[in-house]
Write a protein that holds these residues in place. Sequence first.
Motif, PDB file in Angstrom:
ATOM      1  N   ALA A  64       4.490  -2.503 -33.271  1.00 44.58           N
ATOM      2  CA  ALA A  64       4.892  -3.039 -31.966  1.00 44.58           C
ATOM      3  C   ALA A  64       5.063  -1.904 -30.954  1.00 44.58           C
ATOM      4  O   ALA A  64       5.650  -0.861 -31.246  1.00 44.58           O
ATOM      5  CB  ALA A  64       6.191  -3.822 -32.091  1.00 44.58           C
ATOM      6  N   VAL A  65       4.506  -2.122 -29.789  1.00 45.91           N
ATOM      7  CA  VAL A  65       4.693  -1.193 -28.669  1.00 45.91           C
ATOM      8  C   VAL A  65       5.242  -1.979 -27.486  1.00 45.91           C
ATOM      9  O   VAL A  65       5.005  -3.185 -27.360  1.00 45.91           O
ATOM     10  CB  VAL A  65       3.383  -0.469 -28.281  1.00 45.91           C
ATOM     11  N   THR A  66       5.963  -1.287 -26.666  1.00 43.96           N
ATOM     12  CA  THR A  66       6.576  -1.932 -25.502  1.00 43.96           C
ATOM     13  C   THR A  66       6.195  -1.164 -24.246  1.00 43.96           C
ATOM     14  O   THR A  66       6.292   0.071 -24.191  1.00 43.96           O
ATOM     15  CB  THR A  66       8.101  -1.980 -25.624  1.00 43.96           C
ATOM     16  N   PHE A  67       5.780  -1.917 -23.246  1.00 41.32           N
ATOM     17  CA  PHE A  67       5.469  -1.327 -21.946  1.00 41.32           C
ATOM     18  C   PHE A  67       6.317  -2.022 -20.873  1.00 41.32           C
ATOM     19  O   PHE A  67       6.383  -3.266 -20.846  1.00 41.32           O
ATOM     20  CB  PHE A  67       3.993  -1.493 -21.587  1.00 41.32           C
ATOM     21  N   THR A  68       6.937  -1.228 -20.026  1.00 37.11           N
ATOM     22  CA  THR A  68       7.685  -1.779 -18.885  1.00 37.11           C
ATOM     23  C   THR A  68       7.084  -1.207 -17.609  1.00 37.11           C
ATOM     24  O   THR A  68       6.924   0.022 -17.477  1.00 37.11           O
ATOM     25  CB  THR A  68       9.175  -1.417 -18.963  1.00 37.11           C
ATOM     26  N   LEU A  69       6.750  -2.090 -16.679  1.00 37.94           N
ATOM     27  CA  LEU A  69       6.215  -1.669 -15.388  1.00 37.94           C
ATOM     28  C   LEU A  69       7.207  -2.048 -14.279  1.00 37.94           C
ATOM     29  O   LEU A  69       7.749  -3.180 -14.274  1.00 37.94           O
ATOM     30  CB  LEU A  69       4.853  -2.319 -15.105  1.00 37.94           C
ATOM     31  N   SER A  70       7.420  -1.123 -13.426  1.00 33.50           N
ATOM     32  CA  SER A  70       8.262  -1.377 -12.243  1.00 33.50           C
ATOM     33  C   SER A  70       7.527  -0.851 -11.016  1.00 33.50           C
ATOM     34  O   SER A  70       6.628  -0.012 -11.127  1.00 33.50           O
ATOM     35  CB  SER A  70       9.623  -0.684 -12.388  1.00 33.50           C
ATOM     36  N   MET A  71       7.912  -1.345  -9.858  1.00 36.31           N
ATOM     37  CA  MET A  71       7.235  -0.917  -8.626  1.00 36.31           C
ATOM     38  C   MET A  71       8.258  -0.613  -7.548  1.00 36.31           C
ATOM     39  O   MET A  71       9.205  -1.382  -7.326  1.00 36.31           O
ATOM     40  CB  MET A  71       6.256  -1.980  -8.134  1.00 36.31           C
ATOM     41  N   THR A  72       8.032   0.508  -6.853  1.00 40.55           N
ATOM     42  CA  THR A  72       8.866   0.899  -5.710  1.00 40.55           C
ATOM     43  C   THR A  72       7.957   1.164  -4.516  1.00 40.55           C
ATOM     44  O   THR A  72       6.954   1.892  -4.642  1.00 40.55           O
ATOM     45  CB  THR A  72       9.672   2.172  -6.023  1.00 40.55           C
TER      46      THR A  72
ATOM     47  N   ALA B  51       0.848  -1.195   0.000  1.00 45.32           N
ATOM     48  CA  ALA B  51       0.000   0.000   0.000  1.00 45.32           C
ATOM     49  C   ALA B  51       0.883   1.245   0.000  1.00 45.32           C
ATOM     50  O   ALA B  51       1.873   1.319   0.733  1.00 45.32           O
ATOM     51  CB  ALA B  51      -0.910   0.018   1.217  1.00 45.32           C
ATOM     52  N   GLY B  52       0.512   2.199  -0.846  1.00 46.86           N
ATOM     53  CA  GLY B  52       1.293   3.431  -0.932  1.00 46.86           C
ATOM     54  C   GLY B  52       2.415   3.355  -1.937  1.00 46.86           C
ATOM     55  O   GLY B  52       3.037   4.383  -2.256  1.00 46.86           O
ATOM     56  N   GLY B  53       2.716   2.161  -2.430  1.00 50.83           N
ATOM     57  CA  GLY B  53       3.749   2.020  -3.440  1.00 50.83           C
ATOM     58  C   GLY B  53       3.258   2.476  -4.797  1.00 50.83           C
ATOM     59  O   GLY B  53       2.051   2.611  -5.042  1.00 50.83           O
ATOM     60  N   SER B  54       4.177   2.707  -5.691  1.00 48.33           N
ATOM     61  CA  SER B  54       3.817   3.193  -7.030  1.00 48.33           C
ATOM     62  C   SER B  54       4.260   2.195  -8.086  1.00 48.33           C
ATOM     63  O   SER B  54       5.403   1.720  -8.075  1.00 48.33           O
ATOM     64  CB  SER B  54       4.481   4.548  -7.300  1.00 48.33           C
ATOM     65  N   VAL B  55       3.336   1.885  -8.989  1.00 48.33           N
ATOM     66  CA  VAL B  55       3.655   1.097 -10.176  1.00 48.33           C
ATOM     67  C   VAL B  55       3.901   2.097 -11.303  1.00 48.33           C
ATOM     68  O   VAL B  55       3.012   2.890 -11.650  1.00 48.33           O
ATOM     69  CB  VAL B  55       2.517   0.136 -10.530  1.00 48.33           C
ATOM     70  N   VAL B  56       5.096   2.085 -11.859  1.00 46.53           N
ATOM     71  CA  VAL B  56       5.505   3.088 -12.833  1.00 46.53           C
ATOM     72  C   VAL B  56       5.575   2.453 -14.222  1.00 46.53           C
ATOM     73  O   VAL B  56       6.203   1.400 -14.411  1.00 46.53           O
ATOM     74  CB  VAL B  56       6.876   3.707 -12.456  1.00 46.53           C
ATOM     75  N   LEU B  57       4.911   3.107 -15.154  1.00 45.13           N
ATOM     76  CA  LEU B  57       4.876   2.644 -16.531  1.00 45.13           C
ATOM     77  C   LEU B  57       5.858   3.467 -17.362  1.00 45.13           C
ATOM     78  O   LEU B  57       5.839   4.695 -17.335  1.00 45.13           O
ATOM     79  CB  LEU B  57       3.461   2.808 -17.095  1.00 45.13           C
ATOM     80  N   THR B  58       6.712   2.787 -18.116  1.00 44.67           N
ATOM     81  CA  THR B  58       7.636   3.439 -19.051  1.00 44.67           C
ATOM     82  C   THR B  58       7.600   2.690 -20.381  1.00 44.67           C
ATOM     83  O   THR B  58       6.969   1.644 -20.510  1.00 44.67           O
ATOM     84  CB  THR B  58       9.074   3.454 -18.496  1.00 44.67           C
ATOM     85  N   GLY B  59       8.276   3.220 -21.361  1.00 40.21           N
ATOM     86  CA  GLY B  59       8.306   2.600 -22.678  1.00 40.21           C
ATOM     87  C   GLY B  59       7.542   3.456 -23.660  1.00 40.21           C
ATOM     88  O   GLY B  59       7.789   4.663 -23.777  1.00 40.21           O
ATOM     89  N   SER B  60       6.563   2.852 -24.335  1.00 45.71           N
ATOM     90  CA  SER B  60       5.778   3.595 -25.320  1.00 45.71           C
ATOM     91  C   SER B  60       4.870   4.627 -24.679  1.00 45.71           C
ATOM     92  O   SER B  60       4.426   5.580 -25.331  1.00 45.71           O
ATOM     93  CB  SER B  60       4.941   2.617 -26.161  1.00 45.71           C
TER      94      SER B  60
ATOM     95  N   PHE C  82       0.882   4.502 -11.332  1.00 44.44           N
ATOM     96  CA  PHE C  82      -0.356   4.018 -10.736  1.00 44.44           C
ATOM     97  C   PHE C  82      -0.109   3.717  -9.259  1.00 44.44           C
ATOM     98  O   PHE C  82       0.916   3.146  -8.893  1.00 44.44           O
ATOM     99  CB  PHE C  82      -0.841   2.741 -11.445  1.00 44.44           C
ATOM    100  N   SER C  83      -1.089   4.044  -8.445  1.00 41.75           N
ATOM    101  CA  SER C  83      -0.950   3.826  -7.005  1.00 41.75           C
ATOM    102  C   SER C  83      -1.468   2.455  -6.612  1.00 41.75           C
ATOM    103  O   SER C  83      -2.529   2.014  -7.089  1.00 41.75           O
ATOM    104  CB  SER C  83      -1.711   4.912  -6.239  1.00 41.75           C
TER     105      SER C  83
END
Length: 326
Positions: A306-314, A272-281, A286-287
């Motif tokens: 083609a599109v690319t999406f990378t999601l990371s979470m901190t 909870a409170g972490g962020s999912v971050v979208l990068t790429g295209s 997102f919270s």
Amino acid sequence: SELCPGGQGDTEGWSLTKPDSYTLTAGEGLKKVYLKVKSDDGEFVTVTFNTSIYLDATPPLVTLASPSDITTINVSAYTLVGTCSESNPVDVEVGGVSLQTSCVSGSWSVSDDLSAVPDGTVSIIVSQTDSAGNQSAPISTSVTKDATPVVIIPSLPTEGYYINIANEGSFTISGSCTEDGDVVVSGAVTDTITCTGGTYTKGYSGVSLPQGDLAIYLDMVDDSGNAADQITINFKKDTVAPVFDLQSITDGSYINQAASVGFSFSGNCSEAGGSVVLTGSLSASFSCDGTSYSQAMDVSGLSDGAVTFTLSMTDVAGNSGTPITV
């Protein structure tokens, strides 16, 4: 003695003025003084004057018990005590402040608030004057006043600090202090750190500390015994990386015209409170509510192909989960 030719008064006989000084017999105590008239045959015929004089040529004896230095502990009620040989008041001067106290059963004591006396060397003078006007030999000494408490100013860890995966092996307790001495650390960490030149610092491993809420307490006492206000620092340990996934998209899936306006990014997440971050295209954040995250986005502006999406979470502690790329 004077021969009286007869008559009375200043013009017909003789007159006598009482002397201003007397020679008294040896030894102290009560002395009786007379003025007498003798007849021609040497007999005293009358007493014209008599009085009593108490001879006291001995100065009083007063002592002062060894005085303590003035600190924050005793400054508001600084006390001096001693002995005295006379029932008369004892005069005391402390740092220019004049005090007077009674001598009771051979002892005296006095207490006063010396907050207004400046820090530094403070003189003390004690004396006593008896009823005969004899003054004791004054007692003169001095003490040191240091009634300014030492102050601790912490730098690390800060309130709300996190021990995370990246810094678990070494985190720092540091800060400054207004006087050199020992900073005593208690709580989650127990140690003594020397403050030298106005600063203190020491590194520690957080590996053995438990997960969750932690606190350390900083204390310090200067050479005069003045204690600093205790410093409390609350912080946390979180060395668990967040876990998340992507449920709404799979690798190799298509975005068609119908889905492009409200294309969903959603999945499960553990912090909870972490962020999912979208990068790429596309770029977005997102919270996570502790269970899941979800966000619809307009991707109609993306070019076909083609599109690319990378999601990371901190998480809030700064720990990063394993990135997902589709």
